[in-house]
Design a protein around this motif. Structure first.
Motif, mmCIF file in Angstrom:
data_model
loop_
_atom_site.group_PDB
_atom_site.id
_atom_site.type_symbol
_atom_site.label_atom_id
_atom_site.label_comp_id
_atom_site.label_asym_id
_atom_site.label_seq_id
_atom_site.Cartn_x
_atom_site.Cartn_y
_atom_site.Cartn_z
ATOM 1 N N ALA A 5 50.296 26.527 64.869
ATOM 2 C CA ALA A 5 51.229 27.574 65.314
ATOM 3 C C ALA A 5 52.641 27.025 65.118
ATOM 4 C CB ALA A 5 50.973 27.924 66.770
ATOM 5 N N SER A 6 53.304 27.479 64.073
ATOM 6 C CA SER A 6 54.667 27.007 63.809
ATOM 7 C C SER A 6 55.621 27.651 64.814
ATOM 8 C CB SER A 6 55.089 27.377 62.378
ATOM 9 O OG SER A 6 55.500 28.728 62.327
ATOM 10 N N ASP A 7 56.877 27.261 64.719
ATOM 11 C CA ASP A 7 57.900 27.852 65.580
ATOM 12 C C ASP A 7 58.689 28.941 64.861
ATOM 13 O OD1 ASP A 7 57.315 26.191 67.825
ATOM 14 O OD2 ASP A 7 58.372 24.541 66.855
ATOM 15 N N ARG A 8 58.148 29.386 63.702
ATOM 16 C CA ARG A 8 58.777 30.517 63.016
ATOM 17 C C ARG A 8 58.672 31.756 63.898
ATOM 18 N NH1 ARG A 8 55.650 28.198 58.794
ATOM 19 N NH2 ARG A 8 54.056 29.827 58.854
ATOM 20 N N ILE A 9 59.637 32.647 63.727
ATOM 21 C CA ILE A 9 59.602 33.901 64.484
ATOM 22 C C ILE A 9 59.862 35.054 63.522
ATOM 23 C CG2 ILE A 9 62.059 33.733 65.133
ATOM 24 C CD1 ILE A 9 61.246 35.078 67.824
ATOM 25 N N SER A 10 59.080 36.111 63.663
ATOM 26 C CA SER A 10 59.257 37.271 62.796
ATOM 27 C C SER A 10 59.569 38.498 63.635
ATOM 28 C CB SER A 10 57.991 37.520 61.958
ATOM 29 O OG SER A 10 56.950 38.020 62.776
ATOM 30 N N ALA A 11 60.272 39.420 63.006
ATOM 31 C CA ALA A 11 60.565 40.725 63.616
ATOM 32 C C ALA A 11 60.782 41.705 62.482
ATOM 33 C CB ALA A 11 61.803 40.649 64.505
ATOM 34 N N PHE A 12 60.299 42.929 62.670
ATOM 35 C CA PHE A 12 60.377 43.945 61.620
ATOM 36 C C PHE A 12 59.746 43.429 60.312
ATOM 37 C CE2 PHE A 12 64.208 44.799 64.307
ATOM 38 C CZ PHE A 12 63.749 45.976 64.866
ATOM 39 N N ASP A 13 58.650 42.653 60.467
ATOM 40 C CA ASP A 13 57.915 42.097 59.319
ATOM 41 C C ASP A 13 58.746 41.142 58.478
ATOM 42 O OD1 ASP A 13 55.366 43.184 59.733
ATOM 43 O OD2 ASP A 13 55.982 45.112 58.917
ATOM 44 N N VAL A 14 59.792 40.567 59.069
ATOM 45 C CA VAL A 14 60.642 39.601 58.369
ATOM 46 C C VAL A 14 60.666 38.304 59.173
ATOM 47 C CG1 VAL A 14 63.000 39.081 57.598
ATOM 48 C CG2 VAL A 14 62.098 41.405 57.368
ATOM 49 N N VAL A 15 60.464 37.169 58.499
ATOM 50 C CA VAL A 15 60.573 35.875 59.167
ATOM 51 C C VAL A 15 62.051 35.506 59.268
ATOM 52 C CG1 VAL A 15 59.984 33.424 59.086
ATOM 53 C CG2 VAL A 15 58.315 35.131 58.336
ATOM 54 N N LEU A 16 62.508 35.255 60.477
ATOM 55 C CA LEU A 16 63.916 34.930 60.696
ATOM 56 C C LEU A 16 64.203 33.500 60.230
ATOM 57 C CD1 LEU A 16 64.500 36.651 64.157
ATOM 58 C CD2 LEU A 16 64.598 37.619 61.856
ATOM 59 N N PRO A 17 65.475 33.204 59.901
ATOM 60 C CA PRO A 17 65.782 31.940 59.213
ATOM 61 C C PRO A 17 65.588 30.674 60.036
ATOM 62 C CG PRO A 17 67.794 33.192 59.645
ATOM 63 C CD PRO A 17 66.652 34.089 59.969
ATOM 64 N N LYS A 18 65.710 30.757 61.359
ATOM 65 C CA LYS A 18 65.618 29.535 62.164
ATOM 66 C C LYS A 18 64.381 29.551 63.059
ATOM 67 C CE LYS A 18 70.530 28.305 62.415
ATOM 68 N NZ LYS A 18 71.669 28.015 63.320
ATOM 69 N N PRO A 19 63.685 28.418 63.157
ATOM 70 C CA PRO A 19 62.540 28.339 64.074
ATOM 71 C C PRO A 19 63.020 28.237 65.518
ATOM 72 C CG PRO A 19 62.920 26.197 63.063
ATOM 73 C CD PRO A 19 63.907 27.138 62.444
ATOM 74 N N ILE A 20 62.137 28.599 66.441
ATOM 75 C CA ILE A 20 62.450 28.606 67.870
ATOM 76 C C ILE A 20 61.674 27.484 68.552
ATOM 77 C CG2 ILE A 20 62.445 29.979 69.986
ATOM 78 C CD1 ILE A 20 64.199 31.147 67.704
ATOM 79 N N PRO A 21 62.359 26.448 69.061
ATOM 80 C CA PRO A 21 61.637 25.336 69.691
ATOM 81 C C PRO A 21 60.652 25.810 70.768
ATOM 82 C CG PRO A 21 63.953 24.794 69.463
ATOM 83 C CD PRO A 21 63.821 26.235 69.068
ATOM 84 N N TYR A 22 59.456 25.254 70.719
ATOM 85 C CA TYR A 22 58.365 25.479 71.677
ATOM 86 C C TYR A 22 57.671 26.836 71.542
ATOM 87 C CZ TYR A 22 60.573 21.413 73.762
ATOM 88 O OH TYR A 22 61.121 20.186 73.935
ATOM 89 N N LYS A 23 58.161 27.713 70.659
ATOM 90 C CA LYS A 23 57.532 29.030 70.537
ATOM 91 C C LYS A 23 56.059 28.917 70.131
ATOM 92 C CE LYS A 23 57.528 33.292 67.821
ATOM 93 N NZ LYS A 23 56.323 33.034 67.027
ATOM 94 N N GLY A 24 55.783 28.067 69.144
ATOM 95 C CA GLY A 24 54.401 27.903 68.697
ATOM 96 C C GLY A 24 53.508 27.388 69.803
#
Length: 313
Positions: A37-56
């Motif tokens: 589980a990476s810390d990438r975050i998507s919205a509106f079917d688009v992966v946003l440019p910066k990962p979010i620490p601890y999200k994964g």
């Protein structure tokens, strides 16, 4: 700022394939999957440019909690969670539908309703509902499972007519979906929440239907706070939500909805940190447990070491 997992590039002995999803890196073996589980975050079917620490870690551990809590209802794919950001399980053949179930007229259902539609995925929606009102009973509104791009609404009748799922299997999926949603709502209620809608994915391992992917996470589900629900409905004001809706609202406020020609707004360190804090808050609210931050000093080494240990290497 803590380190975060934007992507991984491992190569394990016995690995036969690799798949990079919007937020997960999937290492494929003959009979099992290792999912980071990476810390990438998507919205509106688009992966946003910066990962979010601890999200994964948040999503992985919420999913693990609910998969354990529902294993008496339906068997699931998980065999091990050797690291806070890793899940290992059986390599299933996924059904090409997502089983979306809705208890309330919110989100996509509300937008369709406002547009004048009274049928969603072949299911009738009664007249006279306001946004966020409960349906008379939960409704199942499946979508196709797209390899790329957007998932599309589809009716039960079309799923069967097109042979996407056999009737016998689809009946099992429906029964599992309703039972899981009931359990999810009961668990949410105990934490002062309302599980509004969610989705489940299923697959087959040999001839057994298993629950796969994550369940009841803020990325796959919508929650309302129970204590303010009635008052907000009476006043006709938006419900306080516990989901990643706050990320979508920030993007909308900054002129981005994933449409062609739009530019993703700058994600400052302050924005990234605030999103991270919200995900940790979501974890604690949903599970009722204190979030323990994993060591992120050498995050990829930590993950690789845990996976190699699982593989006996």
């Amino acid at each position: 700022m803590s380190n975060a997992i934007k992507e991984t590039h491992f190569n394990f002995p016995g690995q036969v394939g690799f798949y990079k999803g919007k937020v997960r890196d999937v290492y494929i073996f003959e009979k099992e999957l290792i999912v980071v589980a990476s810390d990438r975050i998507s919205a509106f079917d688009v992966v946003l440019p910066k990962p979010i620490p601890y999200k994964g870690q948040v999503l992985n551990q919420i999913a693990a909690t609910f998969l354990r809590a529902t294993a008496d209802i339906v068997p699931n794919w998980v065999t091990a969670t050797p690291d806070p950001s890793v899940t290992i399980g059986k390599r299933c053949e996924p059904f090409k539908v997502e089983m979306v179930i809705r208890g309330y007229m919110a989100g996509h259902a509300a937008r369709e309703y406002k547009a004048g539609k009274r049928t969603l995925c072949g299911v009738a929606m009664p007249e006279g509902l306001r946004e966020n009102d409960p349906f008379p009973g939960p409704i199942i509104t499946p979508t196709t499972k797209a390899s790329e791009g957007h998932d599309e609404d589809i009716s039960r009748e079309d799923i069967l007519a097109q042979g996407i799922v056999s009737e016998a299997d689809y009946l099992v999926l429906e029964n599992y979906t309703r039972a899981l949603f009931q359990r999810g709502q009961e668990m949410a209620k105990a934490k002062g929440l309302i599980l509004v809608d969610t989705k489940y994915e299923f697959g087959k391992f040999v001839d057994e239907i298993l629950l796969i992917d994550e369940i009841h996470t803020p990325d796959s589900s919508r929650y309302f706070y129970a204590d303010s629900y009635e008052e907000n409905q009476e006043k006709g004001i938006p419900q306080k939500q516990l989901s990643k809706e706050f990320v979508r609202q920030w993007l909308i406020a900054n002129g981005f909805q994933g449409k062609e020609g739009q530019t993703i707004p700058e994600m400052t360190n302050e924005i990234v940190e605030s999103i991270s804090d919200r995900y940790i808050e979501l974890f604690e609210q949903i599970t009722g447990e204190k979030f323990e931050k994993a060591d992120t000093q050498q995050i990829e080494h930590r993950i690789e070491k845990a996976i190699l240990a699982h593989l006996g290497l």
